[in-house]
Design an enzyme around this catalytic site. Structure first.
Site, mmCIF file in Angstrom:
data_model
loop_
_atom_site.group_PDB
_atom_site.id
_atom_site.type_symbol
_atom_site.label_atom_id
_atom_site.label_comp_id
_atom_site.label_asym_id
_atom_site.label_seq_id
_atom_site.Cartn_x
_atom_site.Cartn_y
_atom_site.Cartn_z
ATOM 1 N N HIS A 23 14.553 78.491 23.851
ATOM 2 C CA HIS A 23 13.848 77.410 24.815
ATOM 3 C C HIS A 23 14.538 76.160 24.297
ATOM 4 O O HIS A 23 14.142 75.737 23.307
ATOM 5 C CB HIS A 23 12.476 77.752 24.933
ATOM 6 C CG HIS A 23 11.655 76.933 25.840
ATOM 7 N ND1 HIS A 23 12.068 77.294 27.143
ATOM 8 C CD2 HIS A 23 10.868 75.863 25.906
ATOM 9 C CE1 HIS A 23 11.201 76.335 27.902
ATOM 10 N NE2 HIS A 23 10.500 75.549 27.305
ATOM 11 N N GLU A 225 7.822 64.139 34.791
ATOM 12 C CA GLU A 225 6.962 64.163 33.543
ATOM 13 C C GLU A 225 7.349 63.494 32.492
ATOM 14 O O GLU A 225 8.511 63.281 32.219
ATOM 15 C CB GLU A 225 6.732 65.252 33.400
ATOM 16 C CG GLU A 225 5.721 65.517 31.953
ATOM 17 C CD GLU A 225 5.326 66.966 31.604
ATOM 18 O OE1 GLU A 225 5.075 67.012 30.384
ATOM 19 O OE2 GLU A 225 5.579 68.031 32.335
ATOM 20 N N ASP A 250 2.242 63.073 29.749
ATOM 21 C CA ASP A 250 1.719 63.952 28.808
ATOM 22 C C ASP A 250 1.766 63.239 27.317
ATOM 23 O O ASP A 250 0.884 63.257 26.911
ATOM 24 C CB ASP A 250 3.034 64.852 28.858
ATOM 25 C CG ASP A 250 2.618 66.431 27.978
ATOM 26 O OD1 ASP A 250 1.583 66.249 27.417
ATOM 27 O OD2 ASP A 250 3.815 66.948 27.629
ATOM 28 N N GLU A 328 1.160 75.295 33.818
ATOM 29 C CA GLU A 328 2.572 75.618 33.118
ATOM 30 C C GLU A 328 2.206 76.819 31.989
ATOM 31 O O GLU A 328 2.912 76.661 31.073
ATOM 32 C CB GLU A 328 3.114 74.243 32.435
ATOM 33 C CG GLU A 328 4.638 74.560 32.108
ATOM 34 C CD GLU A 328 5.389 73.405 31.890
ATOM 35 O OE1 GLU A 328 6.172 73.491 31.073
ATOM 36 O OE2 GLU A 328 4.920 72.283 32.468
#
Length: 374
Positions: A23, A225, A250, A328
């Site tokens: 990831h 974001e 965020d 999410e």
């Protein structure tokens, strides 16, 4: 009953859970997720568990699972021992007197106390938070910084399987023009079949954002974001005012005070709330309430939690009336190993509340042993 609620043991365990695929973030990549589990046991024999986790290490919030373990064992545990799990507000206030910041570590302890307290009462954690406003929440799947064709194939696979209907792509690792071209290609391929969102992880500056983000809006990207560093709230406000699509905060949003400032400056259209970065369930509820009062919906964001932290975030997201922009909470789906005896229930693009007391989940002791660090 009073003695049964007193904390008589605090334990920590570090694990490294392998992922199904690497990831990638703008500044980091991981193929396993380090997780700190914090266990709070009462004199009555009830154990609650919380999770300390950050995405791929200390680059995001300054903490790591190693620092969390040290802070919990050396500084938090002495405050907790002998205290009641239902005396949560005063316990966490006293923890705050001993330890500044360290919100991820505090979240692990605060969630473990909620889990133990709810189990003592035989109720789910969301009952302690006011009860459910909903019983499930939509889940967006996050895609990395790989080339357009790679992420399109992954997204189409999720769509075909009926698992997810919206996707968020990481940006910020490439030249801005090339990155925008990559995202535009993905957005064009998914137009009309899936929602596309982007997360810059605070990698651009104000001018780069004002030049390039309008091209993403033109391509059909539905949300941006955190394009700029967390402290640059005024720049975030300028970007938010300039774009025809929502901007989500965020890195700029960790505390209720941050939420007040963001709302006052109209610096964001959506609040990304992670129970981990906010210090736990109570502060997360406060932030969501501030957002709701200002007309700003909450999105249940992720630090790539294992099923324990995901369950905690799910209880928050289902209990907060203002958490209307989905979630999410895909962390367990990214992990190659199931850490629970009974997995969380994902179906129809949603994550559903588990039944049972506390968080409603049980760690698999065999998996805990298998992935525990020496």
């Amino acid at each position: 009953m009073t003695d049964d609620l007193r904390i008589d043991r605090v334990e920590t365990v570090l694990v490294d859970v392998p992922l199904r695929r690497p990831h990638r973030f703008a500044r980091a990549v991981m193929d396993a997720q380090p997780v700190l589990y914090v266990f709070v046991r009462t004199a009555g024999g009830i154990t609650g568990v919380g999770e300390g986790v950050v995405p791929a290490g200390p680059w995001w919030g300054g903490e790591s699972v190693e620092t969390m373990q040290l802070v919990v064992e050396r500084y938090m545990a002495p405050v907790l021992l002998g205290r009641r799990v239902d005396d949560l507000h005063r316990v966490m206030r006293d923890v705050g007197d001993v330890i500044a910041a360290n919100l991820f570590a505090k979240a692990a302890v605060e969630v473990a106390m909620h889990d133990a307290w709810a189990r003592c009462l035989g109720v789910p954690v969301h009952t302690l938070l006011g009860g459910p406003a909903r019983t499930s929440i939509p889940v967006t799947w996050a895609l990395g910084t790989e080339p357009a064709q790679v992420v399109v194939e992954e997204a189409l696979g999720k769509l075909d399987a009926g698992l997810h209907h919206t996707f968020k792509l990481k940006m910020g690792a490439q030249d801005p023009a090339a990155d925008v071209a990559r995202i535009r290609t993905v957005a064009e391929k998914l137009a009309g079949v899936a929602g596309v969102r982007v997360d810059l992880n605070a990698r651009w500056d104000r001018l780069t954002s004002l030049i390039h983000l309008p091209r993403l809006a033109e391509a059909g990207v539905e949300m941006v974001e955190q394009p700029v560093p967390g402290a640059e709230i005024e720049a975030l406000a300028e970007i938010s005012a300039a774009l025809p699509i929502p901007v989500m905060a965020d890195e700029s949003l960790r505390t209720p005070s941050d939420a007040v400032r963001l709302a006052r400056l109209r610096a964001a259209d959506i609040f990304a709330v992670k129970t981990t970065k906010c210090g736990g369930l109570r502060a997360s509820l406060d932030i969501a309430a501030i957002g709701a009062a200002a007309g700003l919906p909450t999105y249940a964001a992720t630090s790539i939690e294992s099923p324990v932290g995901t369950a905690a975030s799910l209880h928050f997201a289902c209990a907060a009336p203002g958490a209307t922009w989905g979630s999410e909470l895909f962390g367990p789906l990214l992990m190659a190993e199931e850490m629970l005896t009974t997995p969380l229930h994902y179906a129809g693009g949603h994550l559903h509340l588990p039944s049972g007391p506390g968080l409603g989940v049980e760690l698999d002791p065999d998996k805990l042993r298998a992935f525990r660090r020496d």
